[in-house]
Design an enzyme around this catalytic site. Structure first.
Site, short mmCIF file in Angstrom:
data_model
loop_
_atom_site.label_atom_id
_atom_site.label_comp_id
_atom_site.label_asym_id
_atom_site.label_seq_id
_atom_site.Cartn_x
_atom_site.Cartn_y
_atom_site.Cartn_z
N HIS A 173 31.22 27.56 27.06
CA HIS A 173 32.41 28.01 26.33
C HIS A 173 32.82 26.89 25.37
O HIS A 173 32.67 25.71 25.71
CB HIS A 173 33.61 28.20 27.29
N CYS A 269 40.63 25.65 31.17
CA CYS A 269 40.21 26.97 31.66
C CYS A 269 41.32 27.66 32.46
O CYS A 269 41.39 28.88 32.50
CB CYS A 269 38.99 26.84 32.55
N1 ARG Z 1 33.26 30.69 36.43
C1 ARG Z 1 33.87 30.96 35.17
C2 ARG Z 1 32.86 31.53 34.22
O1 ARG Z 1 31.74 31.09 34.21
C3 ARG Z 1 34.48 29.71 34.60
C4 ARG Z 1 35.29 29.95 33.37
C5 ARG Z 1 35.84 28.71 32.80
N2 ARG Z 1 36.77 28.97 31.77
C6 ARG Z 1 36.79 28.40 30.58
N3 ARG Z 1 37.80 28.63 29.80
N4 ARG Z 1 35.80 27.67 30.16
O2 ARG Z 1 33.14 32.43 33.47
#
Ligand code: ARG
Length: 276
Positions: A173, A269
């Site tokens: 991300h 996150c």
């Molecule tokens: N386990 C989640 C996923 O892989 C983690 C999300 C993390 N969020 C973020 N904003 N990077 O989607």
């Protein structure tokens, strides 16, 4: 070394407690379902973050957790809010699909006008891949959000969207590789190796004075941070970022979200910003 003081501005955040957080599937390289999660510790770490925001004068709104959605604690992914307008999310993975509806329902039930809340057509994982500066919306792609969602966001928000290609699966991300430090200006910190050569060149052109993170600090998820214009809440293990932040006039605040790191997320996150 900057001498003029930084000022924070009061923020409004949406968070979701990790009441049902576990790692039972793996959709990013940080997630290992064989590693146990200490749930009480995860809750305590998350409460620390929530309380820290409140102590800094920010408002924290809460989204109700759903037992069927263990990643819901990562509230940043559920929508993007700019100038009071909400672009909902559409998740790339089936495991998280239902989170989008929970976020839309929250906005609709909490005073947002129907016209200002939009369910998207294309895959986008909210603020996981959209970052807002004064001049632009920076938008990640390559692992989760579709490039088509960038056009959709530009049309919906009426702000120029700059697409950035992510190339390292650990930084799946945008908010794992780049953090907006000052959204009244255009100040960011980022980890160049997370981006394609072309996107690196774009970042260097837009942000010639950016704080550049080392591989170690990026690997501690140090860029998964939240700034209110003065205070920067970041994973405490990203020790190399503290001094450079101070030199720029910011107040770094180290947080321990070690249990949530097992899901591949940290400070940012867990935090969706509701921009007025
Ligand atoms: N386990 C989640 C996923 O892989 C983690 C999300 C993390 N969020 C973020 N904003 N990077 O989607």
């Amino acid at each position: 070394m900057r001498t003029t003081p930084r000022t924070s501005s009061p923020r409004r955040y949406l968070m979701c407690p990790p009441t049902h957080f576990t790692v039972t599937y793996s959709i990013n390289p940080w997630m290992d379902p064989t590693k146990p999660v200490d749930l009480p510790l995860a809750l305590a770490q998350w409460e620390d973050l929530r309380d820290r925001y409140r102590a800094l004068g920010h408002t924290v709104e809460l989204l109700a957790p759903d037992p069927a959605l263990p990643d819901m604690v990562f509230a940043a992914n559920g929508a993007t809010v700019v100038e009071g307008r909400v672009l909902g999310a559409k998740f790339a993975h089936a495991e998280r699909t239902a989170e989008a509806g929970a976020h839309l329902a929250w906005f609709r039930g909490n005073g947002w006008a129907a016209d200002d809340v939009r369910a998207p057509e294309h895959v986008n994982e909210g603020e996981g891949d959209f970052a807002v500066t004064a001049s632009w919306i920076l938008a990640g792609r390559g692992f989760r959000s579709s490039p088509l969602s960038h056009d959709e966001a530009q049309e919906f928000f009426g702000r120029p969207v700059i697409g950035l290609e992510l190339v390292d699966p650990r930084y799946y991300h945008l908010d794992t590789a780049l953090c907006v430090l000052d959204d009244a200006g255009d100040e960011v910190m980022y980890y160049p190796d997370a981006f394609s050569p072309g996107s690196r060149a774009v970042l260097a052109r837009l942000f010639p004075d950016a704080l550049i993170a080392t591989a170690e600090d990026a690997a501690a998820l140090g860029l998964n941070a939240v700034s209110d214009g003065r205070n920067v809440l970041l994973p405490q293990a990203a020790v190399g970022l503290f001094e450079p932040l101070r030199r720029r006039g910011f107040e770094p605040i180290g947080m321990d979200l070690g249990e949530l790191l097992k899901g591949g997320g940290s400070v940012k996150c867990c935090t969706q910003e509701l921009r007025p």
